[in-house]
Design a protein around this motif. Structure first.
Motif, PDB file in Angstrom:
ATOM      1  N   MET A  34       0.834  -1.195   0.000  1.00  0.00           N
ATOM      2  CA  MET A  34       0.000   0.000   0.000  1.00  0.00           C
ATOM      3  C   MET A  34       0.869   1.245   0.000  1.00  0.00           C
ATOM      4  O   MET A  34       1.800   1.365   0.802  1.00  0.00           O
ATOM      5  N   SER A  35       0.554   2.163  -0.899  1.00  0.00           N
ATOM      6  CA  SER A  35       1.210   3.457  -0.939  1.00  0.00           C
ATOM      7  C   SER A  35       0.241   4.503  -0.389  1.00  0.00           C
ATOM      8  O   SER A  35      -0.820   4.162   0.145  1.00  0.00           O
ATOM      9  N   LYS A  36       0.578   5.765  -0.537  1.00  0.00           N
ATOM     10  CA  LYS A  36      -0.295   6.825  -0.047  1.00  0.00           C
ATOM     11  C   LYS A  36      -1.636   6.828  -0.770  1.00  0.00           C
ATOM     12  O   LYS A  36      -2.686   7.107  -0.164  1.00  0.00           O
ATOM     13  N   VAL A  39      -3.437   0.688  -3.413  1.00  0.00           N
ATOM     14  CA  VAL A  39      -3.072  -0.644  -2.941  1.00  0.00           C
ATOM     15  C   VAL A  39      -2.718  -1.469  -4.174  1.00  0.00           C
ATOM     16  O   VAL A  39      -3.468  -1.462  -5.168  1.00  0.00           O
ATOM     17  N   TYR A  40      -1.598  -2.171  -4.115  1.00  0.00           N
ATOM     18  CA  TYR A  40      -1.181  -3.023  -5.224  1.00  0.00           C
ATOM     19  C   TYR A  40      -1.289  -4.485  -4.800  1.00  0.00           C
ATOM     20  O   TYR A  40      -0.769  -4.882  -3.750  1.00  0.00           O
ATOM     21  N   LEU A  41      -1.955  -5.259  -5.632  1.00  0.00           N
ATOM     22  CA  LEU A  41      -2.111  -6.690  -5.410  1.00  0.00           C
ATOM     23  C   LEU A  41      -1.304  -7.419  -6.481  1.00  0.00           C
ATOM     24  O   LEU A  41      -1.570  -7.269  -7.671  1.00  0.00           O
ATOM     25  N   ALA A  42      -0.305  -8.179  -6.060  1.00  0.00           N
ATOM     26  CA  ALA A  42       0.560  -8.900  -7.002  1.00  0.00           C
ATOM     27  C   ALA A  42       0.411 -10.395  -6.758  1.00  0.00           C
ATOM     28  O   ALA A  42       0.668 -10.880  -5.662  1.00  0.00           O
ATOM     29  N   THR A  43      -0.006 -11.127  -7.773  1.00  0.00           N
ATOM     30  CA  THR A  43      -0.269 -12.551  -7.648  1.00  0.00           C
ATOM     31  C   THR A  43       0.543 -13.335  -8.665  1.00  0.00           C
ATOM     32  O   THR A  43       0.504 -13.040  -9.864  1.00  0.00           O
ATOM     33  N   ILE A 136      -5.383  -0.675  -7.066  1.00  0.00           N
ATOM     34  CA  ILE A 136      -6.679  -0.288  -6.503  1.00  0.00           C
ATOM     35  C   ILE A 136      -6.521   1.088  -5.866  1.00  0.00           C
ATOM     36  O   ILE A 136      -5.684   1.277  -4.980  1.00  0.00           O
ATOM     37  N   ALA A 137      -7.311   2.056  -6.311  1.00  0.00           N
ATOM     38  CA  ALA A 137      -7.236   3.413  -5.779  1.00  0.00           C
ATOM     39  C   ALA A 137      -7.863   3.456  -4.392  1.00  0.00           C
ATOM     40  O   ALA A 137      -8.963   2.936  -4.173  1.00  0.00           O
ATOM     41  N   LEU A 138      -7.169   4.089  -3.449  1.00  0.00           N
ATOM     42  CA  LEU A 138      -7.682   4.147  -2.088  1.00  0.00           C
ATOM     43  C   LEU A 138      -8.876   5.080  -1.941  1.00  0.00           C
ATOM     44  O   LEU A 138      -9.743   4.865  -1.087  1.00  0.00           O
ATOM     45  N   ASP A 139      -8.950   6.121  -2.763  1.00  0.00           N
ATOM     46  CA  ASP A 139     -10.060   7.069  -2.591  1.00  0.00           C
ATOM     47  C   ASP A 139     -11.406   6.485  -3.012  1.00  0.00           C
ATOM     48  O   ASP A 139     -12.456   6.869  -2.495  1.00  0.00           O
ATOM     49  N   THR A 140     -11.386   5.534  -3.948  1.00  0.00           N
ATOM     50  CA  THR A 140     -12.637   4.937  -4.425  1.00  0.00           C
ATOM     51  C   THR A 140     -12.724   3.438  -4.157  1.00  0.00           C
ATOM     52  O   THR A 140     -13.796   2.845  -4.313  1.00  0.00           O
ATOM     53  N   LEU A 141     -11.596   2.833  -3.764  1.00  0.00           N
ATOM     54  CA  LEU A 141     -11.504   1.371  -3.607  1.00  0.00           C
ATOM     55  C   LEU A 141     -11.994   0.655  -4.857  1.00  0.00           C
ATOM     56  O   LEU A 141     -12.742  -0.330  -4.795  1.00  0.00           O
ATOM     57  N   SER A 142     -11.545   1.150  -5.997  1.00  0.00           N
ATOM     58  CA  SER A 142     -11.903   0.544  -7.278  1.00  0.00           C
ATOM     59  C   SER A 142     -10.632   0.226  -8.055  1.00  0.00           C
ATOM     60  O   SER A 142      -9.595   0.876  -7.884  1.00  0.00           O
ATOM     61  N   ILE A 143     -10.718  -0.776  -8.920  1.00  0.00           N
ATOM     62  CA  ILE A 143      -9.574  -1.179  -9.737  1.00  0.00           C
ATOM     63  C   ILE A 143      -9.324  -0.125 -10.809  1.00  0.00           C
ATOM     64  O   ILE A 143     -10.228   0.224 -11.587  1.00  0.00           O
ATOM     65  N   GLY A 164       4.207   8.369  -9.416  1.00  0.00           N
ATOM     66  CA  GLY A 164       3.177   7.806 -10.268  1.00  0.00           C
ATOM     67  C   GLY A 164       3.545   6.511 -10.960  1.00  0.00           C
ATOM     68  O   GLY A 164       2.697   5.885 -11.605  1.00  0.00           O
ATOM     69  N   ASP A 165       4.814   6.082 -10.838  1.00  0.00           N
ATOM     70  CA  ASP A 165       5.255   4.833 -11.446  1.00  0.00           C
ATOM     71  C   ASP A 165       5.379   3.746 -10.379  1.00  0.00           C
ATOM     72  O   ASP A 165       5.513   4.039  -9.184  1.00  0.00           O
ATOM     73  N   LEU A 166       5.351   2.516 -10.823  1.00  0.00           N
ATOM     74  CA  LEU A 166       5.563   1.379  -9.932  1.00  0.00           C
ATOM     75  C   LEU A 166       6.852   0.686 -10.321  1.00  0.00           C
ATOM     76  O   LEU A 166       7.030   0.292 -11.480  1.00  0.00           O
ATOM     77  N   ARG A 167       7.773   0.536  -9.371  1.00  0.00           N
ATOM     78  CA  ARG A 167       9.010  -0.206  -9.613  1.00  0.00           C
ATOM     79  C   ARG A 167       8.842  -1.601  -9.021  1.00  0.00           C
ATOM     80  O   ARG A 167       8.345  -1.757  -7.890  1.00  0.00           O
ATOM     81  N   VAL A 168       9.269  -2.626  -9.760  1.00  0.00           N
ATOM     82  CA  VAL A 168       9.061  -4.016  -9.360  1.00  0.00           C
ATOM     83  C   VAL A 168      10.350  -4.801  -9.584  1.00  0.00           C
ATOM     84  O   VAL A 168      10.958  -4.722 -10.654  1.00  0.00           O
TER      85      VAL A 168
END
Length: 259
Positions: A34-36, A39-43, A136-143, A164-168
């Motif tokens: 989870m960031s500010k 939420v990122y879900l990695a499967t 998943i955006a925290l403000d709306t809890l939507s994908i 705004g980027d995701l490093r993996v």
């Protein structure tokens, strides 16, 4: 084993639930960060290796087998039978073709054929193991976005949101049937994904034959430790998301524990 995850937004003043989201995922193969703002879900997911092996055998057959054998393989690929059944049929065609050769020629051709298959399978390692990522955006809890990268994550520190980027960071190989059972070599990658989770940049093939033991992302820098017998320490310059690069490395024990 499927686990149920819940994201709940609570008003701290009133103690009331404002929003909530529930989803199911494989608990043993899921990493959550989870960031500010997100939420990122990695499967982790695996591709059926039979499908890749069938493609590889067909590709190698074009160089080593007769036109008749190649035509037979193409017909079998169109049959409405299981992938395992197709692979068995193709393997029989390959072996029958090799058996037609004189002993000395057959031995050399078999060795060349098997080496070519091993080389192609190594090239396809990133097709065998994938991590699917959902934002998943925290403000709306939507994908908001979905994407995927090759390989598997070590833990939540393998994910980092920055500007705004995701490093993996991922390890490819070492968990699938080919990598260790057939002599393949694990490798380690770092990817930069945009807000849409599409790839912007990458650094590939860190620590061949090893696995990621620790990762930290700090501002424009990334730090990765891979491990097998010693702890290679890699420093990544991530200032340009579209052109990340390896800026330094050092082989010395202890860095993985420090990170």
């Amino acid at each position: 084993v499927s686990h149920t995850y819940n994201i709940i937004a609570v008003d701290p003043a009133k103690g009331e639930v404002e929003k909530k989201l529930a989803f199911a995922s494989d608990g043993g193969a899921t990493t959550i960060m989870m960031s500010k703002d997100n939420v990122y879900l990695a499967t982790r997911a695996y591709t059926e290796p039979t499908e890749v092996m069938l493609d590889v055998l067909s590709l190698v057959a074009n160089k080593y087998l007769s036109i008749t054998a190649k035509d037979s393989i193409n017909k079998i690929k169109g049959y409405e039978i299981s992938l395992r059944g197709k692979l068995n049929e193709v393997s029989i065609i390959v072996q029958n073709e090799l058996n037609k050769l004189d002993p000395n020629t057959r031995l050399k051709t078999e060795a060349d054929f098997n080496n070519a298959v091993a080389t192609e399978m190594t090239k396809r390692q990133r097709d065998l193991e994938t991590t699917r990522i959902t934002r998943i955006a925290l403000d709306t809890l939507s994908i908001q976005a979905t994407g995927a990268v090759p390989g598997s994550l070590l833990n939540q520190f393998s994910l980092d949101e920055y500007k705004g980027d995701l490093r993996v960071s991922t390890t490819v190989g070492g968990n699938n049937w080919f990598s260790w059972g057939r002599g393949g070599e694990s490798v380690n990658d770092v990817y930069v994904l945009g807000a849409d989770l599409k790839k912007k940049g990458e650094v590939l093939d860190l620590g061949k034959g090893e696995r990621i033991f620790s990762t930290r992302f700090m501002g424009d820098q990334g730090y990765v430790v891979t491990f097998r017998q010693v702890d290679p320490f890699y420093v990544l310059d991530l200032a340009n998301p579209s052109a990340p690069k390896l800026s330094g490395e050092l082989k010395i024990p202890g860095y993985s524990s420090y990170l």
